[in-house]
Design a protein around this motif. Sequence first.
Motif, PDB file in Angstrom:
ATOM      1  N   PHE A 155     -26.302  35.898  -8.211  1.00 25.95           N
ATOM      2  CA  PHE A 155     -25.053  36.463  -7.718  1.00 25.95           C
ATOM      3  C   PHE A 155     -25.243  37.916  -7.300  1.00 25.95           C
ATOM      4  O   PHE A 155     -24.728  38.351  -6.272  1.00 25.95           O
ATOM      5  CB  PHE A 155     -23.964  36.375  -8.793  1.00 25.95           C
ATOM      6  CG  PHE A 155     -22.622  36.840  -8.319  1.00 25.95           C
ATOM      7  CD1 PHE A 155     -21.768  35.982  -7.633  1.00 25.95           C
ATOM      8  CD2 PHE A 155     -22.215  38.150  -8.522  1.00 25.95           C
ATOM      9  CE1 PHE A 155     -20.542  36.429  -7.162  1.00 25.95           C
ATOM     10  CE2 PHE A 155     -20.992  38.601  -8.056  1.00 25.95           C
ATOM     11  CZ  PHE A 155     -20.146  37.732  -7.382  1.00 25.95           C
ATOM     12  N   ASN A 156     -26.013  38.641  -8.078  1.00 30.06           N
ATOM     13  CA  ASN A 156     -26.183  40.074  -7.845  1.00 30.06           C
ATOM     14  C   ASN A 156     -27.033  40.372  -6.611  1.00 30.06           C
ATOM     15  O   ASN A 156     -26.981  41.481  -6.077  1.00 30.06           O
ATOM     16  CB  ASN A 156     -26.818  40.729  -9.074  1.00 30.06           C
ATOM     17  CG  ASN A 156     -26.606  42.223  -9.099  1.00 30.06           C
ATOM     18  OD1 ASN A 156     -25.603  42.739  -8.621  1.00 30.06           O
ATOM     19  ND2 ASN A 156     -27.572  42.941  -9.644  1.00 30.06           N
ATOM     20  N   GLU A 157     -27.794  39.389  -6.131  1.00 26.93           N
ATOM     21  CA  GLU A 157     -28.598  39.595  -4.929  1.00 26.93           C
ATOM     22  C   GLU A 157     -27.717  39.932  -3.727  1.00 26.93           C
ATOM     23  O   GLU A 157     -28.083  40.758  -2.889  1.00 26.93           O
ATOM     24  CB  GLU A 157     -29.426  38.342  -4.625  1.00 26.93           C
ATOM     25  CG  GLU A 157     -30.593  38.115  -5.571  1.00 26.93           C
ATOM     26  CD  GLU A 157     -31.295  36.798  -5.283  1.00 26.93           C
ATOM     27  OE1 GLU A 157     -30.901  36.112  -4.302  1.00 26.93           O
ATOM     28  OE2 GLU A 157     -32.226  36.441  -6.025  1.00 26.93           O
ATOM     29  N   ASP A 158     -26.561  39.265  -3.646  1.00 26.33           N
ATOM     30  CA  ASP A 158     -25.652  39.492  -2.511  1.00 26.33           C
ATOM     31  C   ASP A 158     -24.243  39.066  -2.929  1.00 26.33           C
ATOM     32  O   ASP A 158     -23.788  37.964  -2.587  1.00 26.33           O
ATOM     33  CB  ASP A 158     -26.112  38.687  -1.299  1.00 26.33           C
ATOM     34  CG  ASP A 158     -25.285  38.994  -0.051  1.00 26.33           C
ATOM     35  OD1 ASP A 158     -24.397  39.868  -0.122  1.00 26.33           O
ATOM     36  OD2 ASP A 158     -25.517  38.348   0.992  1.00 26.33           O
ATOM     37  N   PRO A 159     -23.528  39.895  -3.660  1.00 25.26           N
ATOM     38  CA  PRO A 159     -22.209  39.498  -4.174  1.00 25.26           C
ATOM     39  C   PRO A 159     -21.213  39.093  -3.091  1.00 25.26           C
ATOM     40  O   PRO A 159     -20.345  38.242  -3.340  1.00 25.26           O
ATOM     41  CB  PRO A 159     -21.738  40.762  -4.918  1.00 25.26           C
ATOM     42  CG  PRO A 159     -23.000  41.477  -5.281  1.00 25.26           C
ATOM     43  CD  PRO A 159     -23.934  41.227  -4.131  1.00 25.26           C
ATOM     44  N   GLN A 160     -21.321  39.700  -1.901  1.00 24.22           N
ATOM     45  CA  GLN A 160     -20.374  39.383  -0.828  1.00 24.22           C
ATOM     46  C   GLN A 160     -20.596  37.999  -0.233  1.00 24.22           C
ATOM     47  O   GLN A 160     -19.740  37.488   0.496  1.00 24.22           O
ATOM     48  CB  GLN A 160     -20.485  40.435   0.283  1.00 24.22           C
ATOM     49  CG  GLN A 160     -20.183  41.851  -0.186  1.00 24.22           C
ATOM     50  CD  GLN A 160     -18.791  42.001  -0.760  1.00 24.22           C
ATOM     51  OE1 GLN A 160     -17.832  41.461  -0.206  1.00 24.22           O
ATOM     52  NE2 GLN A 160     -18.679  42.722  -1.865  1.00 24.22           N
ATOM     53  N   ARG A 161     -21.702  37.410  -0.554  1.00 22.11           N
ATOM     54  CA  ARG A 161     -22.044  36.106   0.029  1.00 22.11           C
ATOM     55  C   ARG A 161     -21.177  34.976  -0.514  1.00 22.11           C
ATOM     56  O   ARG A 161     -20.892  34.007   0.174  1.00 22.11           O
ATOM     57  CB  ARG A 161     -23.513  35.811  -0.270  1.00 22.11           C
ATOM     58  CG  ARG A 161     -23.987  34.431   0.115  1.00 22.11           C
ATOM     59  CD  ARG A 161     -25.429  34.234  -0.331  1.00 22.11           C
ATOM     60  NE  ARG A 161     -25.900  32.890  -0.079  1.00 22.11           N
ATOM     61  CZ  ARG A 161     -27.063  32.414  -0.499  1.00 22.11           C
ATOM     62  NH1 ARG A 161     -27.871  33.202  -1.193  1.00 22.11           N
ATOM     63  NH2 ARG A 161     -27.426  31.174  -0.232  1.00 22.11           N
ATOM     64  N   TRP A 162     -20.715  35.115  -1.754  1.00 23.76           N
ATOM     65  CA  TRP A 162     -20.106  33.980  -2.443  1.00 23.76           C
ATOM     66  C   TRP A 162     -18.596  33.951  -2.296  1.00 23.76           C
ATOM     67  O   TRP A 162     -17.921  34.947  -2.514  1.00 23.76           O
ATOM     68  CB  TRP A 162     -20.499  34.004  -3.925  1.00 23.76           C
ATOM     69  CG  TRP A 162     -21.975  34.132  -4.132  1.00 23.76           C
ATOM     70  CD1 TRP A 162     -22.654  35.231  -4.559  1.00 23.76           C
ATOM     71  CD2 TRP A 162     -22.951  33.130  -3.871  1.00 23.76           C
ATOM     72  NE1 TRP A 162     -24.000  34.983  -4.588  1.00 23.76           N
ATOM     73  CE2 TRP A 162     -24.220  33.697  -4.176  1.00 23.76           C
ATOM     74  CE3 TRP A 162     -22.895  31.808  -3.413  1.00 23.76           C
ATOM     75  CZ2 TRP A 162     -25.399  32.980  -4.035  1.00 23.76           C
ATOM     76  CZ3 TRP A 162     -24.084  31.103  -3.283  1.00 23.76           C
ATOM     77  CH2 TRP A 162     -25.316  31.689  -3.583  1.00 23.76           C
ATOM     78  N   ASP A 163     -18.070  32.775  -1.940  1.00 21.17           N
ATOM     79  CA  ASP A 163     -16.632  32.576  -1.860  1.00 21.17           C
ATOM     80  C   ASP A 163     -16.041  32.078  -3.174  1.00 21.17           C
ATOM     81  O   ASP A 163     -14.840  32.211  -3.408  1.00 21.17           O
ATOM     82  CB  ASP A 163     -16.290  31.554  -0.760  1.00 21.17           C
ATOM     83  CG  ASP A 163     -16.725  32.030   0.608  1.00 21.17           C
ATOM     84  OD1 ASP A 163     -16.281  33.128   1.010  1.00 21.17           O
ATOM     85  OD2 ASP A 163     -17.520  31.336   1.261  1.00 21.17           O
TER      86      ASP A 163
END
Length: 237
Positions: free
Chosen positions: A40-48
């Motif tokens: 999750f921390n790799e790219d938090p904006q990626r997840w809906d």
Amino acid sequence: MNILMVEDNHSVCEMMAMFFKKEKWTAEFVYDGVKAVDKFNEDPQRWDLVLLDLNLPKKDGMQVAADIRRISPVVPIIMLTARDSESDQVLGLEMGADEYVTKPFSPLTLIARIKALHRRIAMGNVGGKEPASESDFDIQTPHFKLNTKTREAFLNDQPIKDLTPKEFDLLKTLASKPKQVFSREQLLQLVWNYEYYGDERTVDAHIKKLRQKIEQVGPKVIQTVWGVGYKFDDSEV
């Protein structure tokens, strides 16, 4: 939609992968709590959306939810739990989950729950991020205003930050009728749209988190009416 599913049961992941594919959703699966937070921390904006099992190796779901909430206060989290304990379910909500689904669950029911949550968020994002004018606010009281399109809420012109989808909907419901007392059962029906078959203490957990965020910018405007429920009242601010 891009979903992160944290579940150590590979059979459950394989089953849900088929349903996600049918919906044309993208999903990634991780099988322990430590990897979940790292992913999750790799790219938090990626997840809906995050689907999070409570019983996980290396780091349990409660701690994972808390870690994800520190990274992103707003990403929707649905907790999956085989535990029937009311205290576990309420604790999960207090740690940052928006909802929980008890195992064993119907994949179609879970898909419907995801769609309903995502639909509310999508409706809230209509209209972009331009600052709202006074005429754009759906709810206005002497000290409070709320815009459902931008999903913004203000107390004494100070933004109430990092509201989760359920917290925003709960605040909107209460503030839409100032001083009216809502029972916990009424709030479950209105905010969870009759889809939620949980205990009324679910409402208490969300009220607690909502109050904490409101009181960062102003006084307590959500009041407890003992033996009945809750009401919104900013008349004495």
